[in-house]
Design a protein around this motif. Structure first.
Motif, PDB file in Angstrom:
ATOM      1  N   GLU A   1      26.093 -49.527  38.121  1.00  0.00           N
ATOM      2  CA  GLU A   1      27.491 -49.170  37.846  1.00  0.00           C
ATOM      3  C   GLU A   1      27.525 -47.775  37.226  1.00  0.00           C
ATOM      4  N   CYS A   2      28.477 -46.958  37.666  1.00  0.00           N
ATOM      5  CA  CYS A   2      28.578 -45.613  37.100  1.00  0.00           C
ATOM      6  C   CYS A   2      29.990 -45.075  37.268  1.00  0.00           C
ATOM      7  N   GLN A   3      30.490 -44.437  36.208  1.00  0.00           N
ATOM      8  CA  GLN A   3      31.821 -43.844  36.252  1.00  0.00           C
ATOM      9  C   GLN A   3      31.795 -42.333  36.496  1.00  0.00           C
ATOM     10  N   ASN A   4      30.600 -41.795  36.721  1.00  0.00           N
ATOM     11  CA  ASN A   4      30.483 -40.360  36.987  1.00  0.00           C
ATOM     12  C   ASN A   4      30.390 -40.095  38.481  1.00  0.00           C
ATOM     13  N   ILE A   5      30.858 -38.911  38.881  1.00  0.00           N
ATOM     14  CA  ILE A   5      30.543 -38.392  40.204  1.00  0.00           C
ATOM     15  C   ILE A   5      29.520 -37.291  40.013  1.00  0.00           C
ATOM     16  N   CYS A   6      28.318 -37.523  40.511  1.00  0.00           N
ATOM     17  CA  CYS A   6      27.238 -36.542  40.453  1.00  0.00           C
ATOM     18  C   CYS A   6      26.753 -36.332  41.883  1.00  0.00           C
ATOM     19  N   THR A   7      26.697 -35.109  42.325  1.00  0.00           N
ATOM     20  CA  THR A   7      26.460 -34.815  43.733  1.00  0.00           C
ATOM     21  C   THR A   7      25.044 -35.111  44.195  1.00  0.00           C
ATOM     22  N   TYR A   8      24.137 -35.435  43.265  1.00  0.00           N
ATOM     23  CA  TYR A   8      22.729 -35.604  43.596  1.00  0.00           C
ATOM     24  C   TYR A   8      22.231 -37.031  43.376  1.00  0.00           C
ATOM     25  N   CYS A   9      23.114 -37.966  42.996  1.00  0.00           N
ATOM     26  CA  CYS A   9      22.671 -39.298  42.562  1.00  0.00           C
ATOM     27  C   CYS A   9      23.215 -40.399  43.453  1.00  0.00           C
ATOM     28  N   GLY A  10      22.351 -41.336  43.819  1.00  0.00           N
ATOM     29  CA  GLY A  10      22.749 -42.468  44.641  1.00  0.00           C
ATOM     30  C   GLY A  10      23.733 -43.394  43.963  1.00  0.00           C
ATOM     31  N   PHE A  11      23.789 -43.393  42.627  1.00  0.00           N
ATOM     32  CA  PHE A  11      24.692 -44.267  41.883  1.00  0.00           C
ATOM     33  C   PHE A  11      26.088 -43.655  41.710  1.00  0.00           C
ATOM     34  N   SER A  12      26.309 -42.450  42.212  1.00  0.00           N
ATOM     35  CA  SER A  12      27.567 -41.735  42.010  1.00  0.00           C
ATOM     36  C   SER A  12      28.778 -42.609  42.342  1.00  0.00           C
ATOM     37  N   LEU A  13      29.836 -42.477  41.548  1.00  0.00           N
ATOM     38  CA  LEU A  13      31.040 -43.300  41.683  1.00  0.00           C
ATOM     39  C   LEU A  13      31.631 -43.251  43.084  1.00  0.00           C
ATOM     40  N   ASP A  14      31.526 -42.120  43.759  1.00  0.00           N
ATOM     41  CA  ASP A  14      32.140 -41.976  45.076  1.00  0.00           C
ATOM     42  C   ASP A  14      31.284 -42.535  46.206  1.00  0.00           C
TER      43      ASP A  14
ATOM     44  N   PRO B   1      31.493 -33.191  38.933  1.00  0.00           N
ATOM     45  CA  PRO B   1      32.928 -32.906  38.979  1.00  0.00           C
ATOM     46  C   PRO B   1      33.812 -33.920  38.260  1.00  0.00           C
ATOM     47  N   LYS B   2      33.311 -35.127  38.010  1.00  0.00           N
ATOM     48  CA  LYS B   2      34.166 -36.146  37.396  1.00  0.00           C
ATOM     49  C   LYS B   2      33.345 -37.071  36.516  1.00  0.00           C
ATOM     50  N   GLY B   3      33.953 -37.499  35.413  1.00  0.00           N
ATOM     51  CA  GLY B   3      33.299 -38.442  34.505  1.00  0.00           C
ATOM     52  C   GLY B   3      32.854 -37.776  33.218  1.00  0.00           C
ATOM     53  N   LYS B   4      32.422 -38.579  32.276  1.00  0.00           N
ATOM     54  CA  LYS B   4      32.026 -38.063  30.972  1.00  0.00           C
ATOM     55  C   LYS B   4      30.842 -37.115  31.065  1.00  0.00           C
TER      56      LYS B   4
ATOM     57  N   GLY C   1      23.085 -46.805  35.188  1.00  0.00           N
ATOM     58  CA  GLY C   1      24.096 -45.804  35.445  1.00  0.00           C
ATOM     59  C   GLY C   1      24.952 -45.644  34.191  1.00  0.00           C
ATOM     60  N   GLU C   2      25.873 -44.700  34.219  1.00  0.00           N
ATOM     61  CA  GLU C   2      26.692 -44.418  33.040  1.00  0.00           C
ATOM     62  C   GLU C   2      28.057 -45.080  33.192  1.00  0.00           C
ATOM     63  N   ALA C   3      28.155 -46.309  32.681  1.00  0.00           N
ATOM     64  CA  ALA C   3      29.396 -47.078  32.744  1.00  0.00           C
ATOM     65  C   ALA C   3      29.595 -47.750  31.387  1.00  0.00           C
ATOM     66  N   HIS C   4      30.270 -47.053  30.485  1.00  0.00           N
ATOM     67  CA  HIS C   4      30.352 -47.480  29.094  1.00  0.00           C
ATOM     68  C   HIS C   4      30.970 -48.871  28.918  1.00  0.00           C
TER      69      HIS C   4
END
Length: 372
Positions: A84-97, A195-198, A130-133
């Protein structure tokens, strides 16, 4: 200094890049001849010019590592708690998108996964999420550590940046070390990758090791994601960060890791290709500059490189790694954060280390001694 930010703001990315390009072979040789080396020497050893002395650097690295750490390699394995992750990171498989099956381990699943790790002989475990507080916040981590503490001698975490008091709470529960990567110190482009998330808050992440240090964590690990930006410049800033932390939080130990971009669902291609010889130069530069720094090599790297790096600076290695929650037994089909390259088992890695003339260490520290 009250925080690393004050140090960081004294340096400029482009200035460091220019300095690296201007280093001469004579500068490199002068740095290699010194007994006590500074960050300026580290910069020299990172430079393109230093690649001409890589053989000598490797010889020095082997000798310095054996002198400080002996002929031992600490083995550990990651245990992924959640994707689970609330971030969008362009290099990570766990990215929110990324449209993927999300999973967070339950208590029973956590015990099942840990049982497989124990059967592999694992005593040092790294908890990753992932980063999902809201879903995997401090209460979840507290519970996980309490469940696992009776089964492992050493528990580390690689989760979202937390507040100082939250790190203090986890330290009291039994967390031995915390890994946190800035990903890149290039502030001007950081937002493009986040681009998105903490995680898009550059300075909150930059201040994280200070919060870890003030919380009294025994060890912290740093690194940059190699492939996002110029690895030489990013690595200089990472060393600058470590240098500050070692002086500020001298009771803590420090390690550095070298994650290179690996294939994963929906991620970007590396902007900068880092060859194996470049990674070897980087590892040598760290060791020659800082004899006390622990150097960790993950299963992102291929078999040949990991075989050779055993005697060339490594002090810790992961083995038998699964990078998806439940990957050891519970849910082997859930999406990985990234593909591993070295897929050998823990026993195969132990055999390889022994054949190299080194001792694989499964347990070298126990929480029972934490009060001494």
């Amino acid at each position: 200094m009250n925080s690393f930010k004050e140090v960081f703001e004294q340096y400029q990315w482009d200035e460091i890049k220019t300095r690296l390009e201007k280093v001469t072979l004579s500068d490199v040789r002068n740095s290699l001849q010194k007994k006590n080396r500074t960050l300026d020497d580290f910069l020299n050893l990172l430079s393109p010019a230093a690649s001409q002395e890589l053989e000598l650097m490797a010889t020095m690295t082997r000798a310095l590592t054996q002198k400080r750490f002996g002929k031992t390699i600490q083995l550990y394995a990651p245990l992924y708690l959640s994707n689970e992750c609330q971030n969008i990171c362009t290099y990570c498989g766990f990215s929110l998108d990324n449209k993927l099956k999300r999973k967070t381990l339950t208590d029973s699943e956590l015990i099942t996964e840990s049982s497989v790790l124990k059967s592999m002989g694992v005593s040092h475990v790294l908890l990753v999420s992932g980063e999902a507080h809201r879903i995997v916040g401090v209460p979840y981590f507290q519970n996980a550590v309490r469940l696992l503490k009776p089964h492992f001698s050493n528990i580390s975490i690689e989760v979202q940046p937390l507040e100082e008091e939250e790190y203090r709470i986890l330290h009291e529960e039994g967390v031995h070390s915390v890994l946190v990567y800035q990903e890149t110190y290039h502030q001007e482009v950081y937002k493009e990758y986040h681009p998105k998330g903490k995680k898009s808050n550059f300075h909150f992440r930059l201040d994280t090791p200070d919060r870890i240090g003030r919380a009294g964590i025994h060890k912290m690990g740093l690194g940059v994601l190699l492939g996002l930006e110029d690895w030489r410049v990013d690595s200089f800033f990472n060393a600058l960060h470590i240098n500050y932390l070692q002086k500020q939080y001298w009771r803590s130990k420090f390690s550095v890791s070298f994650p290179r971009l690996r294939p994963a669902e929906g991620i970007i291609e590396p902007n900068f290709i880092m060859e194996d010889k470049d990674l070897l130069q980087l590892i040598c530069a760290y060791r020659i500059w800082n004899e006390d720094l622990e150097i960790s090599i993950s299963t992102r790297e291929n078999e040949v490189f990991r075989n050779n790096i055993v005697s060339l600076g490594a002090t810790a290695m992961s083995a038998g790694s699964k990078t998806n929650p439940g990957g050891y037994a519970v849910d082997k089909e859930s999406l990985e954060q990234f593909e591993t390259s070295d897929e050998r088992s823990m026993e195969e890695i132990k055999t390889m280390i022994k054949k190299s003339g080194y001792d694989p260490v499964m347990k070298d520290w126990d929480s029972v001694y934490s009060g001494f």
